[in-house]
Design a protein around this motif. Structure first.
Motif, PDB file in Angstrom:
ATOM      1  N   SER A  84     -37.599  22.334   2.290  1.00 47.30           N
ATOM      2  CA  SER A  84     -38.119  21.104   1.693  1.00 47.30           C
ATOM      3  C   SER A  84     -37.440  20.808   0.366  1.00 47.30           C
ATOM      4  N   ILE A  85     -36.742  21.787  -0.165  1.00 52.69           N
ATOM      5  CA  ILE A  85     -35.978  21.561  -1.389  1.00 52.69           C
ATOM      6  C   ILE A  85     -34.568  21.117  -1.042  1.00 52.69           C
ATOM      7  N   THR A  86     -33.935  21.898  -0.166  1.00 54.27           N
ATOM      8  CA  THR A  86     -32.542  21.586   0.134  1.00 54.27           C
ATOM      9  C   THR A  86     -32.410  20.316   0.967  1.00 54.27           C
TER      10      THR A  86
ATOM     11  N   PHE B 191     -29.595  15.365  -2.496  1.00 50.32           N
ATOM     12  CA  PHE B 191     -28.621  14.372  -2.053  1.00 50.32           C
ATOM     13  C   PHE B 191     -27.567  14.090  -3.115  1.00 50.32           C
ATOM     14  N   GLY B 192     -27.304  15.047  -3.946  1.00 55.34           N
ATOM     15  CA  GLY B 192     -26.374  14.810  -5.051  1.00 55.34           C
ATOM     16  C   GLY B 192     -24.972  14.522  -4.575  1.00 55.34           C
TER      17      GLY B 192
ATOM     18  N   GLY C  81     -36.023  18.516  -6.710  1.00 56.51           N
ATOM     19  CA  GLY C  81     -36.002  19.580  -7.700  1.00 56.51           C
ATOM     20  C   GLY C  81     -34.924  20.626  -7.562  1.00 56.51           C
ATOM     21  N   ILE C  82     -34.008  20.460  -6.592  1.00 58.87           N
ATOM     22  CA  ILE C  82     -33.059  21.558  -6.343  1.00 58.87           C
ATOM     23  C   ILE C  82     -32.252  21.930  -7.585  1.00 58.87           C
ATOM     24  N   ASP C  83     -31.731  20.928  -8.283  1.00 60.57           N
ATOM     25  CA  ASP C  83     -30.923  21.243  -9.460  1.00 60.57           C
ATOM     26  C   ASP C  83     -31.783  21.873 -10.558  1.00 60.57           C
TER      27      ASP C  83
ATOM     28  N   ALA D 233     -31.088  25.430 -12.124  1.00 58.05           N
ATOM     29  CA  ALA D 233     -30.948  25.491 -13.588  1.00 58.05           C
ATOM     30  C   ALA D 233     -31.941  26.490 -14.169  1.00 58.05           C
ATOM     31  N   ALA D 234     -33.127  26.514 -13.597  1.00 63.95           N
ATOM     32  CA  ALA D 234     -34.166  27.412 -14.116  1.00 63.95           C
ATOM     33  C   ALA D 234     -33.742  28.870 -14.000  1.00 63.95           C
TER      34      ALA D 234
END
Lengths: 295, 61
Positions: free
Chosen positions: A103-105, A109-110, A134-136, A140-141
């Protein structure tokens, strides 16, 4: 840009992204993968007229653009798990996304690879403009660690709801999401070390305002490091007119020199851009842009 | 949202300070509440843990 008003553009973008994310948000586990064909911003990345027609309602991609780096069609020609995962894997090549839920990947759509994320340091405060699912932010986290913080801003309620749901799955405790507009950031002055954004700013009807806000919230010496769709050559009017009708994200994209000019007008220095043109699509590129707020 | 988000949060319109009122909290997360800008006299709701910091005139479009 056409004579559409800024509000109309915002509404169009928000609705299109809300409709994309709802199936993922509402799906029972395991998540039903979203068709890669639903996540595209490129003009001829879709191969059929039918797909192009679909894109009429898919305005500029909020966090949803294309994978230029892989050389593949960013939309693909068919929907399905294998293709979508291939696109995400290609986009995030060299980055470990294996611990991220589908559900994240699926809603990543970057248009750029996450070099911005790779450059992050432990302890930094990061702001993601148009954080989508939220993937990035989650990647990043991992880079900034427990001493750092990552904030995601998105104007689509469904996207924020999904991102928050995903944060629970990932177990990320140093990420926060909130509804907000990138032209009106609810962030204090000089609060952020690094701003990242993946194929979002092209969607804004007021890019100068976005860059002014980015400049304001960055600390002195802070870095703006974004990927975005730009034009690398002036667009023939007839093409632009045609594209305006069906590919909002291209219609909203600026000429690279104008894009960089807007960044400079906002006060940034040491501005650099590395555009990668779409294969077989001269003039349209994903640009990896870096700029700094003066010390 | 966690309370420490307030450290960087400002009113999106006037960029002034905002105050937090918590209605419901769970495991250190603010689930329901509101964020107020005294200067603008605007309330930003927190629903399902998500602060809605969209400027008022853009919320219902």
């Amino acid at each position: 840009m056409t004579d559409r008003t800024a509000d109309e553009i915002r509404e169009h973008v928000r609705n299109s992204y809300a409709s994309r994310v709802r199936p993922v948000l509402d799906a029972p586990e395991p998540i039903q993968l979203v068709s890669a064909g639903d996540a595209c911003c490129g003009p001829d990345c879709c191969s059929t007229e039918a797909e192009a027609t679909t894109l009429t309602m898919v305005a500029p991609a909020t966090d949803a653009c294309c994978d230029i780096s892989s050389g593949d069609d960013c939309c693909g020609t068919a929907s399905g798990t294998e293709e979508n995962l291939t696109r995400v894997e290609a986009l995030y090549k060299g980055t470990d996304t294996s611990d991220l839920a589908s559900s994240i990947t699926d809603v990543a759509f970057g248009c750029g690879n996450p070099t911005a994320i790779a450059a992050l340091q432990p302890g930094q405060v990061v702001l993601d403009l148009g954080s989508g699912g939220g993937i990035d932010c989650f990647l990043a986290a991992k880079m900034v660690g427990d001493t750092g913080r990552v904030y995601g801003v998105d104007m689509t309620p469904e996207m924020i709801a999904l991102a928050r749901k995903n944060a629970g799955k990932v177990g990320a405790t140093n990420v926060e999401f909130r509804l907000g507009e990138i032209e009106h950031l609810p962030v204090g002055d000089a609060a952020v070390d690094v701003i990242i954004s993946n194929c979002v700013i092209n969607l804004s009807p007021d890019k100068d305002q976005v860059f002014r806000e980015a400049f304001r919230v960055l600390k002195p010496g802070g870095r703006l490091q974004v990927s975005d769709i730009v034009w690398t050559k002036p667009v023939p009017d007839e093409i632009k007119q045609d594209m305006d009708e069906w590919a909002g994200c291209i219609a909203g994209a600026m000429l690279e020199s104008e894009y960089l000019g807007a960044i400079e007008r906002a006060g940034f220095e040491r501005i650099s851009s590395d555009p990668s043109e779409y294969e077989g699509r001269e003039g349209i590129a994903s640009a990896a842009v870096v700029a700094y707020k003066p010390e | 949202m966690r309370p420490d988000l307030m450290e960087i949060l400002v009113c999106p319109t006037c960029k002034g300070e905002v105050t937090l009122t918590v209605y419901k909290e769970s495991d250190g997360e603010i689930v329901e509440g509101r964020i107020d800008c005294a200067a603008c006299k605007v309330e930003y709701p927190i629903e399902d843990g998500i602060p809605n910091m969209l400027p008022p005139d853009l919320r219902d479009q």
